[in-house]
Each structure stands twice: as C-alpha cells, then as structure tokens.
Design an enzyme around this catalytic site. Sequence first.
Site, PDB file in Angstrom:
ATOM      1  N   GLU A  54       0.843  -1.207   0.000  1.00  0.00           N
ATOM      2  CA  GLU A  54       0.000   0.000   0.000  1.00  0.00           C
ATOM      3  C   GLU A  54       0.875   1.253   0.000  1.00  0.00           C
ATOM      4  OE1 GLU A  54       0.070  -2.584   2.021  1.00  0.00           O
ATOM      5  OE2 GLU A  54      -1.768  -2.845   3.153  1.00  0.00           O
ATOM      6  N   CYS A  83      -2.360  -3.281   7.164  1.00  0.00           N
ATOM      7  CA  CYS A  83      -1.946  -3.531   8.552  1.00  0.00           C
ATOM      8  C   CYS A  83      -2.317  -2.362   9.455  1.00  0.00           C
ATOM      9  CB  CYS A  83      -0.456  -3.853   8.623  1.00  0.00           C
ATOM     10  SG  CYS A  83       0.612  -2.471   8.218  1.00  0.00           S
ATOM     11  N   CYS A  92      -0.331   0.746   7.678  1.00  0.00           N
ATOM     12  CA  CYS A  92      -0.825   1.156   6.352  1.00  0.00           C
ATOM     13  C   CYS A  92      -2.234   1.735   6.462  1.00  0.00           C
ATOM     14  CB  CYS A  92      -0.829  -0.031   5.399  1.00  0.00           C
ATOM     15  SG  CYS A  92       0.839  -0.536   4.965  1.00  0.00           S
ATOM     16  N   LEU A 282      10.272 -39.329   6.779  1.00  0.00           N
ATOM     17  CA  LEU A 282       9.055 -39.069   5.996  1.00  0.00           C
ATOM     18  C   LEU A 282       7.893 -39.926   6.486  1.00  0.00           C
ATOM     19  CD1 LEU A 282      10.826 -38.840   2.528  1.00  0.00           C
ATOM     20  CD2 LEU A 282       9.510 -36.991   3.572  1.00  0.00           C
TER      21      LEU A 282
HETATM   22  C1  AOF Z   1       4.129  -7.069   4.413  1.00  0.00           C
HETATM   23  N1  AOF Z   1       3.869  -6.469   3.227  1.00  0.00           N
HETATM   24  O1  AOF Z   1       2.551  -5.358   1.858  1.00  0.00           O
HETATM   25  C2  AOF Z   1       1.707  -6.001   3.941  1.00  0.00           C
HETATM   26  C3  AOF Z   1       1.977  -6.662   5.183  1.00  0.00           C
HETATM   27  O2  AOF Z   1       7.238  -6.149  10.041  1.00  0.00           O
HETATM   28  P1  AOF Z   1       6.421  -5.353   9.105  1.00  0.00           P
HETATM   29  O3  AOF Z   1       6.187  -3.941   9.545  1.00  0.00           O
HETATM   30  O4  AOF Z   1       6.911  -5.415   7.674  1.00  0.00           O
HETATM   31  O5  AOF Z   1       4.956  -6.010   9.126  1.00  0.00           O
HETATM   32  C4  AOF Z   1       4.724  -7.278   8.620  1.00  0.00           C
HETATM   33  C5  AOF Z   1       3.272  -7.626   8.761  1.00  0.00           C
HETATM   34  O6  AOF Z   1       2.446  -6.623   8.142  1.00  0.00           O
HETATM   35  C6  AOF Z   1       2.893  -8.925   8.067  1.00  0.00           C
HETATM   36  O7  AOF Z   1       3.077 -10.016   8.911  1.00  0.00           O
HETATM   37  C7  AOF Z   1       1.423  -8.721   7.738  1.00  0.00           C
HETATM   38  O8  AOF Z   1       0.654  -9.086   8.860  1.00  0.00           O
HETATM   39  C8  AOF Z   1       1.281  -7.207   7.561  1.00  0.00           C
HETATM   40  N2  AOF Z   1       1.049  -6.769   6.152  1.00  0.00           N
HETATM   41  N3  AOF Z   1       3.210  -7.158   5.354  1.00  0.00           N
HETATM   42  O9  AOF Z   1       5.239  -7.535   4.607  1.00  0.00           O
HETATM   43  C9  AOF Z   1       2.706  -5.916   2.946  1.00  0.00           C
HETATM   44  N4  AOF Z   1       0.517  -5.441   3.681  1.00  0.00           N
HETATM   45 ZN    ZN Z   2       1.168  -2.462   6.048  1.00  0.00          ZN
END
Ligand code: AOF
Ligand code: ZN
Length: 337
Positions: A54, A83, A92, A282
């Site tokens: 985003e 998020c 975001c 396995l």
């Molecule tokens: C991502 N990429 O485009 C979106 C995510 O550690 P951070 O701040 O990068 O946050 C990671 C978390 O953010 C991830 O586990 C997910 O829940 C959320 N969304 N994460 O890496 C993205 N939109």
């Molecule tokens: Zn985000």
Amino acid sequence: MPDYDKYMSRCLQLAKLGEYYVAPNPMVGALLVNEEGVILSEGWHRQFGGPHAEVNCLTEAVRRLNGQTPCSPVTLFVSLEPCSHYGKTPPCADLIISKRKELNIHRVVVGSLDSNPKVSGEGIRKLREAGIEVVTGVLEKECKQLNKRFFCLHENHRPYIILKWAQSADGYIGLPDRRVVISNPLSKQVVHKMRAENMSIMVGTNTALTDNPKLLNTHWVGRNPVRILLDRHGRVPRSYNIFSPDSETIVYSDNTQWEYILSDLARRNIHSLLVEGGATLLNNILATGIFDEVHIEVNPKMYLCQGIKAPESPEGFGALFEEQTIDNNILYTYVHY
Ligand code: AOF
Ligand code: ZN
C-alpha cells in the site's frame, strides 16, 4: 464501478513479483483505480523489511499526480487487509486514512483478512471507523492460496509442511549404503525452486551421512533455506556439507518431540518446511497426519529391485493436484486437506 475480480487479479500478479524476497512476510499487491476503471498507480511488497504494498502504491500515486487530486472517487485494491500495527513500518491503515482526501480514496477492496494477531481485522476496523467503505473477500481463495505458508504459520502456529522424495518405478528411494541418482538435471532445478520457495529444509541423520547433501539453492533465484538436521547423538560430523557456511543449520536431537520442533520453528518465524528425507523421517511425519503437500518424483525407467522402500501412508497423501512431466520423470503433487 470497477470490476473487482479483474483488479484483484492484477493485485495478485503484482504480489507475486515479491516471491523469493519477502518471506516470512506475505506477498502483497495493491493498486488505485478511479471510477472509470483507469489504474492510477500500482505497488507491491518488494522485499522483507521494506515498505508494504500500500505504501509503494500510494507513494507512486502521489508522485504521478504531482499535487493534483483525482476528480472521480478512487478505490484502493489490496490483496491483504492493510496492517494496523507498528512493525518495521508504520500502519498502512493510518497512511490510507491520512492520504484519503489528497487521493480522493472512497473505498478499499480487500482480498483476504490478515490472520497475523497484530492485525486480525483491526486494519479494516480502523478504515471503517474513519468512514471509508471497505469491501472484503474478493478472490479470497486465490489470495489465501498465494500466501498459504504465511497463513499456516499464523493460523496453525506451525510451518507449512511439504514432503518430497524421488523414487524408482518399482517404489524404492535408494540403496542403504550409497547415493542413487533418481532425478534428472531439469528436475534438480525444480527441486531448487522448491528450496527457494520454502524457508527451511529438513533431513534425518542417515540422509545427511549417506548422501552428504548441501541442501542449498544454487539453481534458482532467491535465498538458501535454513537447514534442519535431526541427529540422534550428534553423529553427523561438522565437516559434512550440511554444515557448510553457505546457510544456517539448526540441529535437533531426533528424539525431540515433533510438536516441539514445529512450534520452535514457528517461534523463529519459519513459515515453511520442506522435508527431503529419508524414508524413516518421511514415514514418521506421514503417520502424524500433520503435513500439507506431498511431492513424489518417479523415474519410470529405473528399476532398483531392492533397497529402501518409498514412504507409504495408509490414509493416502491427499488429493492429486498436479502431474508434471519433467524430462523422463513424472512429478506428482498431492494436497493434503
Ligand atoms: C508485508 N507487506 O505489503 C503487507 C503486510 O514487520 P512489518 O512492519 O513489515 O509487518 C509485517 C506484517 O504486516 C505482516 O506479517 C502482515 O501481517 C502485515 N502486512 N506485510 O510484509 C505488505 N501489507
Ligand atoms: Zn502495512
């Protein structure tokens, strides 16, 4: 009104550009569309720790519009719920709300909810509370499938487990005392692609000693998986390839509880586990019933007549999902529900 499925498909295409670079984070794609269906900007999560999809999409829109505000209402499409938490980057959902006037954002269309407990519906709640219309569940199945490993980690608190082996036409995976090559150069590359797709790779003591594998990814893009060795009494010498400095190696004594190993891997944020052998390991995993996919490569021209029997499961391996011919070999993929 834009065609939701069409634009969400584009988000999925964009998300996939982050494959091999974002784990254990999800692959996410986003785009801004006006009421006439014109795409104003696109973005995706490019690498672990970097800006979210985003952020890249909104930043690109601001750059392109050069201070102008779109005159018709704008919809943000994103394959995963925005998020709501401060992680490596700020939330975001807050960014979308703060840019809403400037970019004339009226609506957010979301593919799947985020089951990361730090988000888990909170991103959508924030947007709705700010008066933004939120539509959820567009191509939800496809969005969940794309990030099956990420969702498995957060929903089942264990890595996504893929079992993989190669066998002769008469059902043997090898001889007890020496290495037998069942795969071909092309299928070897497919195996390396699988190693790139999964964050970790596991073998048992006998495989490490007999095959002395490096377990690296040298034939595909992306990283090497973390190597995991189950070793009773430390029988595998440190000079063996599995301990080469090219990647990290985690050793568990093989009388460690399987549940403990899975939760320890989850605690380390390892969202996927590829198990490459041997037969005992396995078979033990098949017997637990906790696995997600089985990939069996069959060499239809090779007859060993003796040796180590290929793994078996009285309950079957799941539903046959795909049958691929790779040079002379056939790769069967089963999905276990
Ligand atoms: C991502 N990429 O485009 C979106 C995510 O550690 P951070 O701040 O990068 O946050 C990671 C978390 O953010 C991830 O586990 C997910 O829940 C959320 N969304 N994460 O890496 C993205 N939109
Ligand atoms: Zn985000």
